[in-house]
Design a protein around this motif. Structure first.
Motif, PDB file in Angstrom:
ATOM      1  N   SER A  68       0.788  -1.238   0.000  1.00 27.87           N
ATOM      2  CA  SER A  68       0.000   0.000   0.000  1.00 27.87           C
ATOM      3  C   SER A  68       0.817   1.282   0.000  1.00 27.87           C
ATOM      4  O   SER A  68       0.305   2.343   0.368  1.00 27.87           O
ATOM      5  CB  SER A  68      -0.924   0.006   1.216  1.00 27.87           C
ATOM      6  OG  SER A  68      -0.158  -0.065   2.407  1.00 27.87           O
TER       7      SER A  68
ATOM      8  N   ALA B 181       1.614   3.215  -2.432  1.00 27.11           N
ATOM      9  CA  ALA B 181       1.052   4.224  -3.328  1.00 27.11           C
ATOM     10  C   ALA B 181      -0.120   4.968  -2.706  1.00 27.11           C
ATOM     11  O   ALA B 181      -0.427   6.093  -3.112  1.00 27.11           O
ATOM     12  CB  ALA B 181       0.610   3.572  -4.635  1.00 27.11           C
ATOM     13  N   PHE B 182      -0.778   4.366  -1.716  1.00 28.77           N
ATOM     14  CA  PHE B 182      -1.923   5.030  -1.108  1.00 28.77           C
ATOM     15  C   PHE B 182      -1.486   6.123  -0.122  1.00 28.77           C
ATOM     16  O   PHE B 182      -2.285   6.976   0.253  1.00 28.77           O
ATOM     17  CB  PHE B 182      -2.811   4.001  -0.406  1.00 28.77           C
ATOM     18  CG  PHE B 182      -3.400   3.004  -1.359  1.00 28.77           C
ATOM     19  CD1 PHE B 182      -4.492   3.339  -2.137  1.00 28.77           C
ATOM     20  CD2 PHE B 182      -2.854   1.735  -1.491  1.00 28.77           C
ATOM     21  CE1 PHE B 182      -5.031   2.430  -3.038  1.00 28.77           C
ATOM     22  CE2 PHE B 182      -3.380   0.821  -2.381  1.00 28.77           C
ATOM     23  CZ  PHE B 182      -4.472   1.170  -3.157  1.00 28.77           C
TER      24      PHE B 182
ATOM     25  N   ASP C 245       1.752   7.740  -0.746  1.00 23.17           N
ATOM     26  CA  ASP C 245       2.500   8.644  -1.612  1.00 23.17           C
ATOM     27  C   ASP C 245       2.579   7.998  -2.989  1.00 23.17           C
ATOM     28  O   ASP C 245       3.246   6.975  -3.156  1.00 23.17           O
ATOM     29  CB  ASP C 245       3.898   8.895  -1.044  1.00 23.17           C
ATOM     30  CG  ASP C 245       4.682   9.947  -1.823  1.00 23.17           C
ATOM     31  OD1 ASP C 245       4.282  10.273  -2.955  1.00 23.17           O
ATOM     32  OD2 ASP C 245       5.689  10.428  -1.285  1.00 23.17           O
ATOM     33  N   ARG C 246       1.909   8.582  -3.972  1.00 19.18           N
ATOM     34  CA  ARG C 246       1.834   7.966  -5.299  1.00 19.18           C
ATOM     35  C   ARG C 246       3.181   7.946  -6.016  1.00 19.18           C
ATOM     36  O   ARG C 246       3.317   7.320  -7.066  1.00 19.18           O
ATOM     37  CB  ARG C 246       0.793   8.681  -6.163  1.00 19.18           C
ATOM     38  CG  ARG C 246      -0.618   8.546  -5.603  1.00 19.18           C
ATOM     39  CD  ARG C 246      -1.673   9.000  -6.601  1.00 19.18           C
ATOM     40  NE  ARG C 246      -3.004   8.930  -6.032  1.00 19.18           N
ATOM     41  CZ  ARG C 246      -3.716   7.818  -5.925  1.00 19.18           C
ATOM     42  NH1 ARG C 246      -3.212   6.678  -6.341  1.00 19.18           N
ATOM     43  NH2 ARG C 246      -4.930   7.851  -5.403  1.00 19.18           N
ATOM     44  N   ARG C 247       4.156   8.610  -5.478  1.00 20.75           N
ATOM     45  CA  ARG C 247       5.489   8.551  -6.070  1.00 20.75           C
ATOM     46  C   ARG C 247       6.243   7.305  -5.637  1.00 20.75           C
ATOM     47  O   ARG C 247       7.301   6.981  -6.201  1.00 20.75           O
ATOM     48  CB  ARG C 247       6.282   9.808  -5.677  1.00 20.75           C
ATOM     49  CG  ARG C 247       5.702  11.109  -6.223  1.00 20.75           C
ATOM     50  CD  ARG C 247       6.395  12.303  -5.605  1.00 20.75           C
ATOM     51  NE  ARG C 247       6.183  12.344  -4.156  1.00 20.75           N
ATOM     52  CZ  ARG C 247       6.686  13.285  -3.364  1.00 20.75           C
ATOM     53  NH1 ARG C 247       7.441  14.245  -3.865  1.00 20.75           N
ATOM     54  NH2 ARG C 247       6.438  13.268  -2.056  1.00 20.75           N
TER      55      ARG C 247
ATOM     56  N   SER D 128       4.880   0.239  -5.372  1.00 18.81           N
ATOM     57  CA  SER D 128       4.302  -0.838  -4.563  1.00 18.81           C
ATOM     58  C   SER D 128       4.678  -2.181  -5.173  1.00 18.81           C
ATOM     59  O   SER D 128       4.918  -2.295  -6.383  1.00 18.81           O
ATOM     60  CB  SER D 128       2.777  -0.706  -4.503  1.00 18.81           C
ATOM     61  OG  SER D 128       2.386   0.471  -3.846  1.00 18.81           O
TER      62      SER D 128
ATOM     63  N   THR E 172       5.136   1.955  -9.601  1.00 22.94           N
ATOM     64  CA  THR E 172       4.309   3.071  -9.148  1.00 22.94           C
ATOM     65  C   THR E 172       3.024   3.085  -9.961  1.00 22.94           C
ATOM     66  O   THR E 172       3.008   2.694 -11.135  1.00 22.94           O
ATOM     67  CB  THR E 172       5.031   4.409  -9.336  1.00 22.94           C
ATOM     68  OG1 THR E 172       5.383   4.575 -10.715  1.00 22.94           O
ATOM     69  CG2 THR E 172       6.285   4.475  -8.478  1.00 22.94           C
TER      70      THR E 172
ATOM     71  N   ASP F 125      -1.222   5.174 -10.031  1.00 24.75           N
ATOM     72  CA  ASP F 125      -1.993   6.260  -9.431  1.00 24.75           C
ATOM     73  C   ASP F 125      -3.502   6.050  -9.446  1.00 24.75           C
ATOM     74  O   ASP F 125      -4.243   6.951  -9.078  1.00 24.75           O
ATOM     75  CB  ASP F 125      -1.671   7.588 -10.126  1.00 24.75           C
ATOM     76  CG  ASP F 125      -1.999   7.571 -11.616  1.00 24.75           C
ATOM     77  OD1 ASP F 125      -2.517   6.540 -12.104  1.00 24.75           O
ATOM     78  OD2 ASP F 125      -1.743   8.584 -12.284  1.00 24.75           O
ATOM     79  N   HIS F 126      -3.967   4.858  -9.883  1.00 26.12           N
ATOM     80  CA  HIS F 126      -5.416   4.669  -9.882  1.00 26.12           C
ATOM     81  C   HIS F 126      -5.744   3.182  -9.848  1.00 26.12           C
ATOM     82  O   HIS F 126      -5.062   2.417  -9.176  1.00 26.12           O
ATOM     83  CB  HIS F 126      -6.033   5.366 -11.095  1.00 26.12           C
ATOM     84  CG  HIS F 126      -7.482   5.724 -10.907  1.00 26.12           C
ATOM     85  ND1 HIS F 126      -7.944   6.390  -9.799  1.00 26.12           N
ATOM     86  CD2 HIS F 126      -8.580   5.507 -11.682  1.00 26.12           C
ATOM     87  CE1 HIS F 126      -9.251   6.585  -9.904  1.00 26.12           C
ATOM     88  NE2 HIS F 126      -9.655   6.040 -11.040  1.00 26.12           N
TER      89      HIS F 126
END
Length: 403
Positions: free
Chosen positions: A351, A353-354, A356-358, A361, A380, A382-383
């Motif tokens: 988790s 990315a949840f 910090d999306r940078r 995971s 990485t 973002d959705h």
């Protein structure tokens, strides 16, 4: 001086009879039963495709035996080729393959797939305008708000289906194709009326939309609005929508078009993003939820009164396995996220990315039957995430398809 004995006379052999020319026996001369028995020992579906397309006799044997295809699916479930990622923007959905050096045929299938979705119509090269909806049956299903279309595209076969959308229909899309009937499919979506949302169905046979009612006798309790439901999932011929606030699931049988409800575990009420409804290897309905590093697995069983309800089968603690596989720490990973449950395989990620999306995971798979955890890749995103499973190509099922 002793006399020498004369040498023995050589016996004349009768003239050899002329031999008939020997015709070598090849694998093509084997019967269908023996050929299919050999094919069962192939390692994966891509290997079977390659072998079946080697000659017409092999292809005809595979096409002629639904029993063989069922048995092959049991021994070798359709493989994961990779993941599509919804970029939540104007870009085309990117694809990340799963690399398996031990299976060169699987790698060849990935290399030959059009994972860039180049056949999709684009009105703007810089902003194609397609939103990823789902992956099912080998199809990548996308929605364009600009052109008011649903697109179902198979990257392996390059087959593309486009469905026009009325203004009142624009979300909760489910695409269901027929394996046996070439070009036959249906699309399930949400119809937005003046005061409610209801299921809508498009059929390629009629090329028209049909709006269903939610007030059928099979549904007990207050009427359901599609606005109150999480996006649906297609499992074993039915669509399942979990309610956002109540502890029940709306079920649509895609064959009979009958609507019904089943209960949802009370512990999961209103937590639609924390669990996924899926199927085991033998097609049994299940729910898998994640809390921290613990997976909870639920099955429907009869209670003491003989009534079916969800029961927690077990709780599986994966912290040690995840940290060992990824060589990470609990502070880094924090928790697990379940993305899908397909044929008894749970696809999940850590988790990072949840927060910090940078941060990349780890993507993992977990087999409910063998309890084996497998590390897939580090990325990485973002959705939304969609596992892409290879489907049986039509050329192996239907004789009216040119391979």
């Amino acid at each position: 001086m002793a006399s020498q004995e004369p040498p023995p006379r050589r016996r004349r052999l009768p003239p050899a009879m002329p031999r008939e020319p020997t015709i070598p026996t090849t694998i093509i001369d084997l019967g269908d039963d023996l050929i299919l028995d050999i094919f069962l020992r192939l390692p994966s579906l891509p290997s079977l495709v390659r072998a079946a397309l080697a000659c017409h006799a092999f292809l005809a044997a595979v096409r002629s035996s639904p029993a063989f295809r069922r048995r092959f699916r049991e021994l070798h479930p359709p493989p994961l080729l990779g993941f599509f990622f919804d970029p939540n923007g104007s870009e085309m959905p990117p694809f990340t393959p799963v690399r398996r050096r031990a299976d060169p045929d699987l790698a060849a299938a990935v290399r030959g797939a059009d994972v860039f979705l180049t056949r999709l119509p684009c009105h703007d090269d810089a902003a194609p305008g397609w939103e990823l909806v789902m992956c099912h049956g080998g199809n990548v299903v996308l929605f364009s708000s600009r052109t008011r279309q649903i697109a179902a595209y198979n990257p392996l076969t390059r087959a593309l289906d486009l469905v026009p959308l009325p203004e009142e229909i624009y979300d909760s899309f489910i695409f269901l194709s027929s394996e046996e009937a070439l070009g036959s499919f249906r699309v399930f979506a949400s119809y937005h009326g003046k005061s409610e949302r209801r299921p809508a169905i498009f059929s390629s046979n009629t090329m028209d939309w049909r709006i269903l009612t939610l007030s059928e006798p099979a549904i007990e309790g207050p009427s359901t609005n599609m606005h109150d439901l999480f996006p649906g999932v297609l499992l074993n011929g039915s669509v399942y929508w979990s309610h956002k606030r109540e502890a029940y699931i709306l079920v649509l049988n895609t064959s009979t078009l009958q609507l019904s409800r089943i209960d949802l575990p009370v512990d999961l009420k209103g937590q639609g993003h924390a669990y996924m409804i899926g199927e085991t290897k033998d097609g049994k309905l299940c729910i898998v939820s994640a809390t921290g590093f613990t997976l909870s697995v639920w099955f429907r069983r009869a209670n003491a009164d003989g009534v079916e309800e969800w029961m927690r089968d077990n709780a599986i603690l994966l912290e040690a396995e995840v940290l060992q596989a990824t060589k990470g720490s609990r502070d880094n990973h924090h928790a697990l996220k379940v993305w899908d449950v397909i044929d008894g395989i749970v696809y999940l990620s850590t988790s990072e990315a949840f927060r910090d999306r940078r941060l990349p995971s780890w993507f993992l798979s977990f087999c409910l039957e063998t309890r084996k955890l497998e590390k897939l890749f580090h990325k990485t995103f973002d959705h939304e995430v969609f596992p892409y499973i290879m489907a049986w190509p039509p050329s192996l099922v239907r004789s009216n398809v040119i391979p």
